[in-house]
Each structure stands twice: as structure tokens, then as C-alpha cells.
Scaffold this motif. Sequence first.
Motif, PDB file in Angstrom:
ATOM      1  N   PRO A 103       0.808  -1.230   0.000  1.00 51.87           N
ATOM      2  CA  PRO A 103       0.000   0.000   0.000  1.00 51.87           C
ATOM      3  C   PRO A 103       0.838   1.275   0.000  1.00 51.87           C
ATOM      4  O   PRO A 103       0.454   2.270  -0.616  1.00 51.87           O
ATOM      5  CB  PRO A 103      -0.840  -0.101   1.282  1.00 51.87           C
ATOM      6  CG  PRO A 103      -0.459  -1.351   1.971  1.00 51.87           C
ATOM      7  CD  PRO A 103       0.489  -2.111   1.130  1.00 51.87           C
ATOM      8  N   LYS A 104       1.978   1.222   0.636  1.00 49.10           N
ATOM      9  CA  LYS A 104       2.840   2.420   0.658  1.00 49.10           C
ATOM     10  C   LYS A 104       3.329   2.744  -0.751  1.00 49.10           C
ATOM     11  O   LYS A 104       3.414   3.903  -1.147  1.00 49.10           O
ATOM     12  CB  LYS A 104       4.057   2.201   1.576  1.00 49.10           C
ATOM     13  CG  LYS A 104       3.709   1.987   3.040  1.00 49.10           C
ATOM     14  CD  LYS A 104       4.991   1.841   3.853  1.00 49.10           C
ATOM     15  CE  LYS A 104       4.763   1.269   5.241  1.00 49.10           C
ATOM     16  NZ  LYS A 104       3.961   2.117   6.109  1.00 49.10           N
ATOM     17  N   LEU A 105       3.665   1.712  -1.503  1.00 47.27           N
ATOM     18  CA  LEU A 105       4.125   1.930  -2.884  1.00 47.27           C
ATOM     19  C   LEU A 105       3.010   2.552  -3.717  1.00 47.27           C
ATOM     20  O   LEU A 105       3.232   3.462  -4.506  1.00 47.27           O
ATOM     21  CB  LEU A 105       4.562   0.610  -3.533  1.00 47.27           C
ATOM     22  CG  LEU A 105       5.772  -0.097  -2.913  1.00 47.27           C
ATOM     23  CD1 LEU A 105       5.971  -1.468  -3.566  1.00 47.27           C
ATOM     24  CD2 LEU A 105       7.037   0.741  -3.085  1.00 47.27           C
ATOM     25  N   LEU A 106       1.809   2.043  -3.511  1.00 44.82           N
ATOM     26  CA  LEU A 106       0.679   2.493  -4.338  1.00 44.82           C
ATOM     27  C   LEU A 106       0.186   3.879  -3.948  1.00 44.82           C
ATOM     28  O   LEU A 106      -0.362   4.603  -4.782  1.00 44.82           O
ATOM     29  CB  LEU A 106      -0.459   1.469  -4.272  1.00 44.82           C
ATOM     30  CG  LEU A 106      -0.110   0.120  -4.912  1.00 44.82           C
ATOM     31  CD1 LEU A 106      -1.171  -0.924  -4.609  1.00 44.82           C
ATOM     32  CD2 LEU A 106       0.088   0.256  -6.423  1.00 44.82           C
ATOM     33  N   GLU A 107       0.390   4.247  -2.689  1.00 46.52           N
ATOM     34  CA  GLU A 107      -0.071   5.567  -2.239  1.00 46.52           C
ATOM     35  C   GLU A 107       0.897   6.685  -2.633  1.00 46.52           C
ATOM     36  O   GLU A 107       0.522   7.853  -2.620  1.00 46.52           O
ATOM     37  CB  GLU A 107      -0.202   5.579  -0.709  1.00 46.52           C
ATOM     38  CG  GLU A 107      -1.468   4.901  -0.215  1.00 46.52           C
ATOM     39  CD  GLU A 107      -1.347   4.471   1.248  1.00 46.52           C
ATOM     40  OE1 GLU A 107      -0.453   4.979   1.957  1.00 46.52           O
ATOM     41  OE2 GLU A 107      -2.150   3.612   1.656  1.00 46.52           O
ATOM     42  N   ALA A 108       2.125   6.329  -2.967  1.00 43.63           N
ATOM     43  CA  ALA A 108       3.148   7.365  -3.205  1.00 43.63           C
ATOM     44  C   ALA A 108       2.956   8.065  -4.548  1.00 43.63           C
ATOM     45  O   ALA A 108       2.547   7.454  -5.531  1.00 43.63           O
ATOM     46  CB  ALA A 108       4.531   6.727  -3.170  1.00 43.63           C
ATOM     47  N   ASP A 109       3.247   9.360  -4.561  1.00 44.67           N
ATOM     48  CA  ASP A 109       3.302  10.119  -5.816  1.00 44.67           C
ATOM     49  C   ASP A 109       4.739  10.127  -6.343  1.00 44.67           C
ATOM     50  O   ASP A 109       4.967  10.166  -7.547  1.00 44.67           O
ATOM     51  CB  ASP A 109       2.872  11.573  -5.595  1.00 44.67           C
ATOM     52  CG  ASP A 109       1.454  11.669  -5.066  1.00 44.67           C
ATOM     53  OD1 ASP A 109       0.546  11.240  -5.791  1.00 44.67           O
ATOM     54  OD2 ASP A 109       1.266  12.146  -3.932  1.00 44.67           O
ATOM     55  N   VAL A 110       5.665  10.132  -5.402  1.00 42.83           N
ATOM     56  CA  VAL A 110       7.091  10.169  -5.746  1.00 42.83           C
ATOM     57  C   VAL A 110       7.785   9.070  -4.952  1.00 42.83           C
ATOM     58  O   VAL A 110       7.563   8.943  -3.747  1.00 42.83           O
ATOM     59  CB  VAL A 110       7.702  11.547  -5.352  1.00 42.83           C
ATOM     60  CG1 VAL A 110       9.206  11.547  -5.545  1.00 42.83           C
ATOM     61  CG2 VAL A 110       7.055  12.664  -6.144  1.00 42.83           C
ATOM     62  N   ILE A 111       8.601   8.289  -5.646  1.00 39.50           N
ATOM     63  CA  ILE A 111       9.357   7.236  -4.959  1.00 39.50           C
ATOM     64  C   ILE A 111      10.841   7.520  -5.176  1.00 39.50           C
ATOM     65  O   ILE A 111      11.306   7.627  -6.317  1.00 39.50           O
ATOM     66  CB  ILE A 111       8.997   5.843  -5.513  1.00 39.50           C
ATOM     67  CG1 ILE A 111       7.521   5.554  -5.198  1.00 39.50           C
ATOM     68  CG2 ILE A 111       9.892   4.768  -4.907  1.00 39.50           C
ATOM     69  CD1 ILE A 111       6.941   4.414  -5.970  1.00 39.50           C
ATOM     70  N   ILE A 112      11.544   7.679  -4.070  1.00 42.36           N
ATOM     71  CA  ILE A 112      12.994   7.870  -4.179  1.00 42.36           C
ATOM     72  C   ILE A 112      13.626   6.596  -3.634  1.00 42.36           C
ATOM     73  O   ILE A 112      13.466   6.263  -2.458  1.00 42.36           O
ATOM     74  CB  ILE A 112      13.484   9.110  -3.403  1.00 42.36           C
ATOM     75  CG1 ILE A 112      12.598  10.324  -3.701  1.00 42.36           C
ATOM     76  CG2 ILE A 112      14.939   9.414  -3.772  1.00 42.36           C
ATOM     77  CD1 ILE A 112      12.997  11.583  -2.929  1.00 42.36           C
ATOM     78  N   PHE A 113      14.280   5.903  -4.530  1.00 39.42           N
ATOM     79  CA  PHE A 113      14.808   4.575  -4.217  1.00 39.42           C
ATOM     80  C   PHE A 113      16.326   4.701  -4.065  1.00 39.42           C
ATOM     81  O   PHE A 113      17.010   5.117  -4.998  1.00 39.42           O
ATOM     82  CB  PHE A 113      14.463   3.639  -5.380  1.00 39.42           C
ATOM     83  CG  PHE A 113      14.579   2.187  -5.051  1.00 39.42           C
ATOM     84  CD1 PHE A 113      13.480   1.470  -4.615  1.00 39.42           C
ATOM     85  CD2 PHE A 113      15.787   1.532  -5.172  1.00 39.42           C
ATOM     86  CE1 PHE A 113      13.583   0.118  -4.312  1.00 39.42           C
ATOM     87  CE2 PHE A 113      15.893   0.183  -4.868  1.00 39.42           C
ATOM     88  CZ  PHE A 113      14.789  -0.526  -4.440  1.00 39.42           C
ATOM     89  N   ALA A 114      16.837   4.348  -2.897  1.00 42.37           N
ATOM     90  CA  ALA A 114      18.281   4.487  -2.666  1.00 42.37           C
ATOM     91  C   ALA A 114      18.885   3.135  -2.319  1.00 42.37           C
ATOM     92  O   ALA A 114      18.405   2.450  -1.412  1.00 42.37           O
ATOM     93  CB  ALA A 114      18.536   5.475  -1.524  1.00 42.37           C
TER      94      ALA A 114
END
Length: 197
Positions: A75-86
Motif C-alpha cells: 500500500p505504501k508503494l501504491l499511495e506514493a506520488d514520488v518514490i525515491i529509491f536508494a
Amino acid sequence: MSRRPMKALGIFGSPRRGGNTDLLLEEALRGAQEKGANVERLYLSDYAITPCKECHGCDNTGNCVVLDDMQKIYPKLLEADVIIFASPIFFYGVTAWAKALIDRSQALWSRKYLLKDPSLGKEGRKRKGFFISVGATKGQRVFDGAILTVKYFFDVLNAEYVGELLFRGVEAKGDISKHPEALQQAYEMGRKLVSVG
Ligand SMILES: Cc1cc2nc3c(=O)[nH]c(=O)nc-3n(C[C@H](O)[C@H](O)[C@H](O)COP(=O)(O)O)c2cc1C
């Protein structure tokens, strides 16, 4: 009419707290927060994510049958508008922590490509994806594998790969602080990512 604040999800893929990718991502999130985004931090080493079992249990439902901490992350992935992957580079790829999350996103891949879920299709919500990485060596191709992996992960989430910050020759914990321009760049990037337009 007021616009809802952007949701920015920062995914910390290194197990080393306070390490180089952590410092960069923290700066990016600070920038995003200052611009009014609703920021969430996801430290993957706090989660127990089983690798994908390739059981194809998600083919008909788009839901993973493995009931572990990844269920809290979908759900966190789907709710995000911006994903910063490090993630730092481990053996020319992302860390196993990061790769476990990516492989378990196969359930979302099934939703999008097998079940044609419109929310992940062209008409669905558009997201932005940004990749941060560091590696100890200075090899020309050190980031190539990780970039491809992250690009295809972002694709599943309808997240356009809008950019990356990659630093070579960074090894010991905190070495990135010796490059103040790197942290500044991450901060500026975080601000920019959540700015509309
Ligand atoms: C298991 C392991 C594998 C690594 N493999 C690579 C590699 O293939 N190429 C490279 O440039 N650095 C490699 N490194 C070095 C890390 O990318 C580097 O130390 C980085 O700064 C760690 O980032 P962090 O502080 O965010 O964890 C490796 C480190 C570890 C622990």
C-alpha cells in the motif's frame, strides 16, 4: 481549492544506517519535506521480506500469497506520488534488501500486465521515480545493472524514471559527506521532485 500534499516515499535499501545512501536520501527527503510533501521513510532492513518464490500465486489475483512484511509495503508503494529509491551497489546490482522488495513487486506486475488493472495502466495515477546510488569503485559500468533493475521496478508502479544521482569512489561509512555538493544536489533534487509543473 486546496491541493493534497504530495506523498514522497523514501526507500532506504542499505543495511548500513547512517551510511552513504542513507545520508543522500535523507537530504532528498529533507528537501521534499521543506517543499510541503508528506514524507515517509522505509528502512528495508527493518522489514523481513522473503524473496519471491516464483509460485505464480499472484497471477490471477495480483496479490502475493506470502504473508510477511511486504504486505505492509504494497500500500505504501501504491499511495506514493514520488518514490525515491536508494541503494548502494553490491556486486554490480542493488542490495539483496532492495532486490527482495523489487522481486516481490511481481504481484503488482501481474496486476498491471496480466490482469490489466487500469489503476496501473496508462489511465492510472502517474508517479515519479528517482534513483540514488553509490559505489566504491570508479568503473564506467558500475551502475548499469542497478539502473535497469530500478527502471523496470518503477515501470510496474507507473513511475516515470525522472532521474538519478550516482556517485563513484564512495566506500567507507559517511564518505559521501566529503562531497558536500553531493548532499546539496540530493537536497535540491528532493525539492524539485515534489514541485508541481
Ligand atoms: C556486499 C558488498 C558488495 C559490494 N559490491 C560493490 C560493487 O560491486 N561495486 C562497487 O563499486 N562497490 C561495491 N561495494 C561497496 C559499496 O557500494 C560502498 O561501500 C557504498 O558506499 C556503501 O553504501 P552505504 O553506506 O549506503 O551502505 C560493495 C559493498 C558490499 C558490502
